[in-house]
Design a protein around this motif. Structure first.
Motif, mmCIF file in Angstrom:
data_model
loop_
_atom_site.group_PDB
_atom_site.id
_atom_site.type_symbol
_atom_site.label_atom_id
_atom_site.label_comp_id
_atom_site.label_asym_id
_atom_site.label_seq_id
_atom_site.Cartn_x
_atom_site.Cartn_y
_atom_site.Cartn_z
ATOM 1 N N ALA A 58 32.014 -67.831 26.105
ATOM 2 C CA ALA A 58 32.304 -66.453 25.714
ATOM 3 C C ALA A 58 33.753 -66.164 26.067
ATOM 4 O O ALA A 58 34.398 -66.932 26.785
ATOM 5 C CB ALA A 58 31.370 -65.486 26.430
ATOM 6 N N THR A 59 34.255 -65.060 25.583
ATOM 7 C CA THR A 59 35.613 -64.614 25.882
ATOM 8 C C THR A 59 35.534 -63.324 26.674
ATOM 9 O O THR A 59 34.787 -62.411 26.313
ATOM 10 C CB THR A 59 36.400 -64.373 24.576
ATOM 11 O OG1 THR A 59 36.467 -65.600 23.845
ATOM 12 C CG2 THR A 59 37.796 -63.869 24.860
ATOM 13 N N LEU A 60 36.305 -63.255 27.758
ATOM 14 C CA LEU A 60 36.393 -62.047 28.559
ATOM 15 C C LEU A 60 37.637 -61.293 28.114
ATOM 16 O O LEU A 60 38.735 -61.851 28.088
ATOM 17 C CB LEU A 60 36.490 -62.394 30.050
ATOM 18 C CG LEU A 60 36.508 -61.203 30.995
ATOM 19 C CD1 LEU A 60 35.149 -60.508 30.982
ATOM 20 C CD2 LEU A 60 36.856 -61.655 32.398
ATOM 21 N N SER A 61 37.492 -60.032 27.752
ATOM 22 C CA SER A 61 38.593 -59.230 27.260
ATOM 23 C C SER A 61 38.852 -58.055 28.201
ATOM 24 O O SER A 61 37.925 -57.345 28.585
ATOM 25 C CB SER A 61 38.255 -58.702 25.855
ATOM 26 O OG SER A 61 39.276 -57.858 25.382
ATOM 27 N N VAL A 62 40.124 -57.881 28.566
ATOM 28 C CA VAL A 62 40.560 -56.746 29.391
ATOM 29 C C VAL A 62 41.838 -56.213 28.761
ATOM 30 O O VAL A 62 42.779 -56.976 28.517
ATOM 31 C CB VAL A 62 40.835 -57.166 30.850
ATOM 32 C CG1 VAL A 62 41.253 -55.963 31.680
ATOM 33 C CG2 VAL A 62 39.633 -57.849 31.468
ATOM 34 N N ARG A 63 41.897 -54.931 28.486
ATOM 35 C CA ARG A 63 43.096 -54.339 27.878
ATOM 36 C C ARG A 63 44.289 -54.492 28.824
ATOM 37 O O ARG A 63 44.134 -54.361 30.042
ATOM 38 C CB ARG A 63 42.856 -52.873 27.546
ATOM 39 C CG ARG A 63 41.794 -52.698 26.455
ATOM 40 C CD ARG A 63 41.703 -51.266 25.983
ATOM 41 N NE ARG A 63 42.956 -50.732 25.514
ATOM 42 C CZ ARG A 63 43.447 -50.887 24.270
ATOM 43 N NH1 ARG A 63 42.777 -51.588 23.386
ATOM 44 N NH2 ARG A 63 44.599 -50.344 23.940
ATOM 45 N N PRO A 64 45.484 -54.769 28.289
ATOM 46 C CA PRO A 64 46.668 -54.991 29.138
ATOM 47 C C PRO A 64 46.960 -53.848 30.113
ATOM 48 O O PRO A 64 47.384 -54.088 31.234
ATOM 49 C CB PRO A 64 47.804 -55.157 28.125
ATOM 50 C CG PRO A 64 47.145 -55.644 26.885
ATOM 51 C CD PRO A 64 45.789 -54.978 26.870
ATOM 52 N N GLU A 65 46.699 -52.618 29.711
ATOM 53 C CA GLU A 65 46.976 -51.482 30.604
ATOM 54 C C GLU A 65 45.952 -51.342 31.718
ATOM 55 O O GLU A 65 46.155 -50.576 32.666
ATOM 56 C CB GLU A 65 47.102 -50.176 29.811
ATOM 57 C CG GLU A 65 45.848 -49.747 29.112
ATOM 58 C CD GLU A 65 45.681 -50.310 27.704
ATOM 59 O OE1 GLU A 65 44.815 -49.779 26.998
ATOM 60 O OE2 GLU A 65 46.380 -51.270 27.313
ATOM 61 N N LYS A 66 44.850 -52.090 31.647
ATOM 62 C CA LYS A 66 43.826 -52.070 32.699
ATOM 63 C C LYS A 66 44.046 -53.171 33.731
ATOM 64 O O LYS A 66 43.311 -53.255 34.711
ATOM 65 C CB LYS A 66 42.429 -52.225 32.086
ATOM 66 C CG LYS A 66 42.046 -51.105 31.143
ATOM 67 C CD LYS A 66 41.892 -49.814 31.896
ATOM 68 C CE LYS A 66 41.361 -48.727 30.977
ATOM 69 N NZ LYS A 66 41.173 -47.461 31.674
#
Length: 84
Positions: free
Chosen positions: A5-13
């Motif tokens: 799976a891919t873990l996604s976190v927004r750059p501003e977070k």
């Protein structure tokens, strides 16, 4: 169920330096781009490229130099697991 799976976190977070909290690790600054109110960073984290955005405290921009190794972190609630 097992799999990739891919873990996604927004750059501003993603927090850097003394603001890193939650799930933390170290990253090396390999690029940065001053954009007025924010500086956008590209980091190398164990061979994986990661992007982070940090609000600038002054008009001179941020003070994290290229090549610096800094703490990197995000809170678990900011992450999303995406199907592979």
């Amino acid at each position: 169920m097992k799999g990739r799976a891919t873990l996604s976190v927004r750059p501003e977070k993603i927090n850097l330096g003394n603001q890193a909290e939650g799930i933390t690790f170290e990253g090396r600054i390999i690029n940065k781009n001053y954009m007025g109110g924010y500086t956008h960073y590209t980091l190398d984290v164990a061979g994986t490229e990661l992007r982070a955005s940090r609000r600038n405290a002054s008009r001179d921009g941020d003070t994290i130099p290229l090549g610096a190794t800094v703490p990197v972190g995000f809170v678990a609630g900011s992450a999303r697991v995406l199907a592979a």
